[in-house]
Every structure is written in C-alpha cells, then in structure tokens.
Design an enzyme around this catalytic site. Structure first.
Site, PDB file in Angstrom:
ATOM      1  N   ASP A   1       4.723  -4.452   6.194  1.00 17.06           N
ATOM      2  CA  ASP A   1       4.987  -5.797   6.681  1.00 17.06           C
ATOM      3  C   ASP A   1       5.183  -6.832   5.564  1.00 17.06           C
ATOM      4  O   ASP A   1       6.175  -7.560   5.537  1.00 17.06           O
ATOM      5  CB  ASP A   1       3.776  -6.177   7.546  1.00 17.06           C
ATOM      6  CG  ASP A   1       4.019  -7.406   8.348  1.00 17.06           C
ATOM      7  OD1 ASP A   1       4.909  -7.363   9.195  1.00 17.06           O
ATOM      8  OD2 ASP A   1       3.322  -8.411   8.098  1.00 17.06           O
TER       9      ASP A   1
ATOM     10  N   ARG B   1      -5.242  -2.048   9.081  1.00  8.02           N
ATOM     11  CA  ARG B   1      -5.171  -3.497   8.912  1.00  8.02           C
ATOM     12  C   ARG B   1      -5.479  -4.179  10.242  1.00  8.02           C
ATOM     13  O   ARG B   1      -6.625  -4.138  10.657  1.00  8.02           O
ATOM     14  CB  ARG B   1      -3.801  -3.914   8.371  1.00  8.02           C
ATOM     15  CG  ARG B   1      -3.886  -5.201   7.553  1.00  8.02           C
ATOM     16  CD  ARG B   1      -2.532  -5.610   7.061  1.00  8.02           C
ATOM     17  NE  ARG B   1      -2.057  -4.812   5.969  1.00  8.02           N
ATOM     18  CZ  ARG B   1      -2.350  -5.027   4.685  1.00  8.02           C
ATOM     19  NH1 ARG B   1      -3.123  -6.028   4.359  1.00  8.02           N
ATOM     20  NH2 ARG B   1      -1.876  -4.264   3.743  1.00  8.02           N
TER      21      ARG B   1
ATOM     22  N   GLY C   1       0.834  -1.208   0.000  1.00  8.38           N
ATOM     23  CA  GLY C   1       0.000   0.000   0.000  1.00  8.38           C
ATOM     24  C   GLY C   1       0.863   1.250   0.000  1.00  8.38           C
ATOM     25  O   GLY C   1       1.847   1.319   0.732  1.00  8.38           O
TER      26      GLY C   1
ATOM     27  N   ARG D   1       1.112  -5.177  -5.139  1.00 12.29           N
ATOM     28  CA  ARG D   1       1.270  -6.349  -4.271  1.00 12.29           C
ATOM     29  C   ARG D   1       1.453  -7.511  -5.235  1.00 12.29           C
ATOM     30  O   ARG D   1       0.547  -7.852  -5.977  1.00 12.29           O
ATOM     31  CB  ARG D   1       0.047  -6.533  -3.384  1.00 12.29           C
ATOM     32  CG  ARG D   1      -0.101  -5.417  -2.360  1.00 12.29           C
ATOM     33  CD  ARG D   1      -1.104  -5.763  -1.261  1.00 12.29           C
ATOM     34  NE  ARG D   1      -0.993  -4.825  -0.158  1.00 12.29           N
ATOM     35  CZ  ARG D   1      -1.773  -3.761   0.026  1.00 12.29           C
ATOM     36  NH1 ARG D   1      -2.759  -3.525  -0.811  1.00 12.29           N
ATOM     37  NH2 ARG D   1      -1.585  -2.961   1.041  1.00 12.29           N
TER      38      ARG D   1
ATOM     39  N   ASP E   1      -0.057   2.376   8.509  1.00 14.75           N
ATOM     40  CA  ASP E   1      -0.562   1.609   9.651  1.00 14.75           C
ATOM     41  C   ASP E   1       0.268   1.745  10.929  1.00 14.75           C
ATOM     42  O   ASP E   1      -0.222   1.465  12.015  1.00 14.75           O
ATOM     43  CB  ASP E   1      -0.652   0.114   9.300  1.00 14.75           C
ATOM     44  CG  ASP E   1      -1.561  -0.156   8.116  1.00 14.75           C
ATOM     45  OD1 ASP E   1      -2.377   0.714   7.788  1.00 14.75           O
ATOM     46  OD2 ASP E   1      -1.433  -1.242   7.508  1.00 14.75           O
TER      47      ASP E   1
ATOM     48  N   THR F   1       4.348   2.712   5.560  1.00 12.07           N
ATOM     49  CA  THR F   1       2.948   2.277   5.679  1.00 12.07           C
ATOM     50  C   THR F   1       2.211   3.240   6.594  1.00 12.07           C
ATOM     51  O   THR F   1       2.787   3.699   7.590  1.00 12.07           O
ATOM     52  CB  THR F   1       2.829   0.847   6.249  1.00 12.07           C
ATOM     53  OG1 THR F   1       1.457   0.612   6.631  1.00 12.07           O
ATOM     54  CG2 THR F   1       3.696   0.607   7.471  1.00 12.07           C
TER      55      THR F   1
ATOM     56  N   ASP G   1       2.485  -0.206  11.991  1.00 13.85           N
ATOM     57  CA  ASP G   1       2.444  -1.495  12.681  1.00 13.85           C
ATOM     58  C   ASP G   1       3.750  -2.277  12.596  1.00 13.85           C
ATOM     59  O   ASP G   1       3.747  -3.491  12.797  1.00 13.85           O
ATOM     60  CB  ASP G   1       1.284  -2.344  12.111  1.00 13.85           C
ATOM     61  CG  ASP G   1       1.435  -2.600  10.625  1.00 13.85           C
ATOM     62  OD1 ASP G   1       2.275  -1.946   9.974  1.00 13.85           O
ATOM     63  OD2 ASP G   1       0.702  -3.459  10.102  1.00 13.85           O
TER      64      ASP G   1
HETATM   65  O1  F6P Z   1      -1.404  -1.414   4.782  1.00 12.59           O
HETATM   66  C1  F6P Z   1      -1.948  -0.238   4.355  1.00 12.59           C
HETATM   67  C2  F6P Z   1      -3.424  -0.371   4.130  1.00 12.59           C
HETATM   68  O2  F6P Z   1      -3.928   0.900   3.752  1.00 12.59           O
HETATM   69  C3  F6P Z   1      -4.218  -0.949   5.292  1.00 12.59           C
HETATM   70  O3  F6P Z   1      -4.482  -0.016   6.298  1.00 12.59           O
HETATM   71  C4  F6P Z   1      -5.451  -1.460   4.592  1.00 12.59           C
HETATM   72  O4  F6P Z   1      -6.011  -2.534   5.288  1.00 12.59           O
HETATM   73  C5  F6P Z   1      -4.918  -1.931   3.269  1.00 12.59           C
HETATM   74  O5  F6P Z   1      -3.681  -1.265   3.052  1.00 12.59           O
HETATM   75  C6  F6P Z   1      -5.832  -1.667   2.096  1.00 12.59           C
HETATM   76  O6  F6P Z   1      -5.256  -2.218   0.969  1.00 12.59           O
HETATM   77  P1  F6P Z   1      -5.757  -1.973  -0.526  1.00 12.59           P
HETATM   78  O7  F6P Z   1      -5.258  -0.622  -0.962  1.00 12.59           O
HETATM   79  O8  F6P Z   1      -5.136  -3.071  -1.298  1.00 12.59           O
HETATM   80  O9  F6P Z   1      -7.248  -2.006  -0.491  1.00 12.59           O
END
Ligand code: F6P
Length: 326
Positions: free
Chosen positions: A106, A175, A14, A75, A131, A129, A133
């Site tokens: 992560d 997340r 992300g 990803r 997050d 990130t 985390d």
């Molecule tokens: O890890 C970053 C994040 O924004 C999380 O907070 C969230 O769960 C996820 O990515 C959303 O991913 P995507 O952009 O693939 O929907």
C-alpha cells in the site's frame, strides 16, 4: 508519450516471498521484448541515492526460489517529500529510465501514484505484500507463502497446546487487515480468528471459551491479527487471564518469521504471471495501474482504486470458521 526503451525495477516496503520471482519475471519479459532493464536498490532510497545497476538475464538467475528481495528494500521517508521525489526524478533521467515497475504494498503504491502524477511518469505496480490488503486483486505476492508458514507454525503449537491443555493466542501479521488471521485459522483448524474488520469478535471470544473450551475442548487456539483494534494477542490474553483465571493461557507472536522463506508454487506462479503482465501493460501503453488477479485473470487496477478502497473480508469464511470450531 515517448517510446519506452528502459525499464527500472524496484522493491519497496516490507519484503514478501515471491518478490524475487517477480523481479526475475519483469527482467526477463522486458529483455525478451527488447527493453533495457535497470535494477534499483533499496526501493525509492536507491532512486534518491543513485544506487542503480544494469540488469541482464543472468542477474536474475537462480533467484525464483529465494525469499526476500535481491534488490533489497526500504521504507523511504525522504520520498514522501517533494525535494526527495524531485531528486529521484533527476536520477531517473540521468539513467535514461523511461518507466518504472514498483513491487510493494500500500505505502509503496501510494508513493508510486504521487510520483507518477507529479512527473507524468509511467509506473506499473505489482502487489507485493504478505498482508493481501490491496483492493482489486484476489491475491498479493507473498500472501500464500506467509499463510503456509502460519499453518506450519500453528500445527506445531497445537501439539504442545494439546499436551498441556492450554489456551493459546497466536498473533499474526496483516497490519490492519485480517486475511492472514482468518484464512490461517481455517487452514490450521483454530477455534477463532480475532480480526480488525469484525469488532464484535472480541466479545464473541468469551462465548467461545465458555461454550467450546469449557465443554468439549481441552485446548484452544485463537489467531489474532496484529492491530490496535484487536488489542493484539498480549492484550487479549491479559483480558482472558483476568476474567478466567483458571485457564492456562499462553501467547506466541509469529512476527517476521512470516515474511521469510522460499515462496510457494502459487506465489512463484503469481509473481511470474504478474511480472510478465507488467511488461505487457507497458507495451499496451498502460500507466499508473497495479497488476491484479481477479478469478485467475490478469486485470489492470488504477492506483487510486487499489490504494484508496478497503478490500473486504469474505464473511462466508467467518461463518465457515465458526461452524467448524464447535
Ligand atoms: O506490510 C507487511 C508487514 O509485514 C505488516 O504485516 C507488518 O505490520 C509490517 O509489515 C511490519 O513492518 P516492519 O518489518 O517494518 O516491522
């Protein structure tokens, strides 16, 4: 270890505000120290697809203030396979890349760790990130900007919540971590934060509504971390609607709003310091570590620690929120 001449940079997972500031910092610090730099597009996807260009200082001009990532991100499922990583290694060799700087969360650092150990290849990670985390760093790149975005949004929702005397559940990202929800709640003066780390919090919601909302408040804002553990804002709102049909309940899901925007000064500075530290780490012969900040000091955190350990929530913050929401 053979001398490193060329460093490849990629952003993965992300996106997060400040990734561009990090790309700029790695590129310029590396060139300053005499390295060549290659920009790899779309994270590990670009390694497999051979989507790689030379980066000069001008490639990173005028990007420090931009959200997103000029290198794009992805990803990449294929990189989780042995064949995918083998192909990536061949492309790395073809381009004469001797070390990688991976900017991501992560999942991205998990991929970096695996690749580094399989091919005995030097990689430095930067925590990118929203997050926050990752274990071993007080802050991740993008977290502060996302927190400010949440605060900005909640301030606006509070205006309408107060006018209509409503109870709002606002879902934020994270997340499986509650950092954005908890600190977002404190920064915006919300009544509560429902986070996955504290399971009893869900039951405390009823108490909050009865003691606070009913007696002293005519509107309430509860921040909810997205997670199957919390049930998300929709799930909680459903429950409250059933148990307290008198309340006028609304839900807002902030979603990807939180990932965009120009990075805050704090994120730009953090990304700039960490990018420079990644190059220093390579100069010192470090490999397979994530750059972290610990009490304002730059630290090297082995990938295994950053990924495997769960970063704890500061319980003092929960206490503060409770005391301030009476
Ligand atoms: O890890 C970053 C994040 O924004 C999380 O907070 C969230 O769960 C996820 O990515 C959303 O991913 P995507 O952009 O693939 O929907």
């Amino acid at each position: 270890m053979a001398a490193i001449k060329t460093i490849g940079i990629l952003t993965s997972g992300g996106d997060a505000p400040g990734m561009n500031a990090a790309i700029r910092s790695v590129t310029r610090s590396a060139i300053f120290s005499g390295f060549k730099v290659k920009g790899i597009y779309r994270g590990y996807r670009g390694l497999i697809d051979d989507d790689i260009v030379d980066f000069k200082t001008q490639n990173v001009s005028n990007i420090i203030q931009q959200g997103g990532t000029i290198l794009k991100t992805a990803r990449c499922k294929e990189f989780t396979t042995e064949e995918g990583r083998q192909r990536a290694f061949e492309v790395i060799k073809k381009h004469g890349i001797d070390a990688l700087v991976v900017i991501g969360g992560d999942g991205s650092l998990t991929g970096a760790r695996q690749f580094a150990s399989e091919f005995d290849f030097p990689i430095i990670g930067l925590p990118g990130t929203i997050d926050n985390d990752l274990y071993g760093t007080d802050h991740t790149i993008g977290y502060d900007t996302a927190l400010n975005t949440i605060m900005w949004c909640v301030d606006r929702i509070r205006d309408t919540a107060t006018s209509h005397e409503r109870l709002f559940f606002i879902e934020v990202m994270g997340r499986n971590a509650g950092f954005l929800a908890l600190n977002g709640a404190i920064a915006s003066g919300a009544e509560a934060a429902i986070i996955p780390e504290i399971s009893t919090e869900v039951d405390q919601l009823a108490e909050l509504i009865q003691n606070g909302f009913r007696k002293s408040k005519n509107s309430s804002i509860v921040l909810v971390a997205e997670s199957p553990v919390t049930g998300g804002a929709m799930g909680l709102a459903e429950r409250v609607r059933k148990e307290y049909p008198d309340y006028d309940v609304r839900v807002t899901i902030l979603g990807h709003l939180q990932r965009g925007g120009s990075p805050t000064a704090q994120d730009r500075i953090l990304a700039s310091r960490m990018g420079a530290a990644a190059v220093d780490a390579l100069l010192e012969g470090q490999r397979n570590v994530m750059i972290g900040d610990d009490d304002e000091q730059i630290v090297y955190v082995p990938f295994s620690k950053a990924i495997k350990n769960e970063k704890p929530i500061d319980r003092e913050l929960l206490n503060t929120l409770r005391r301030l929401s009476i």
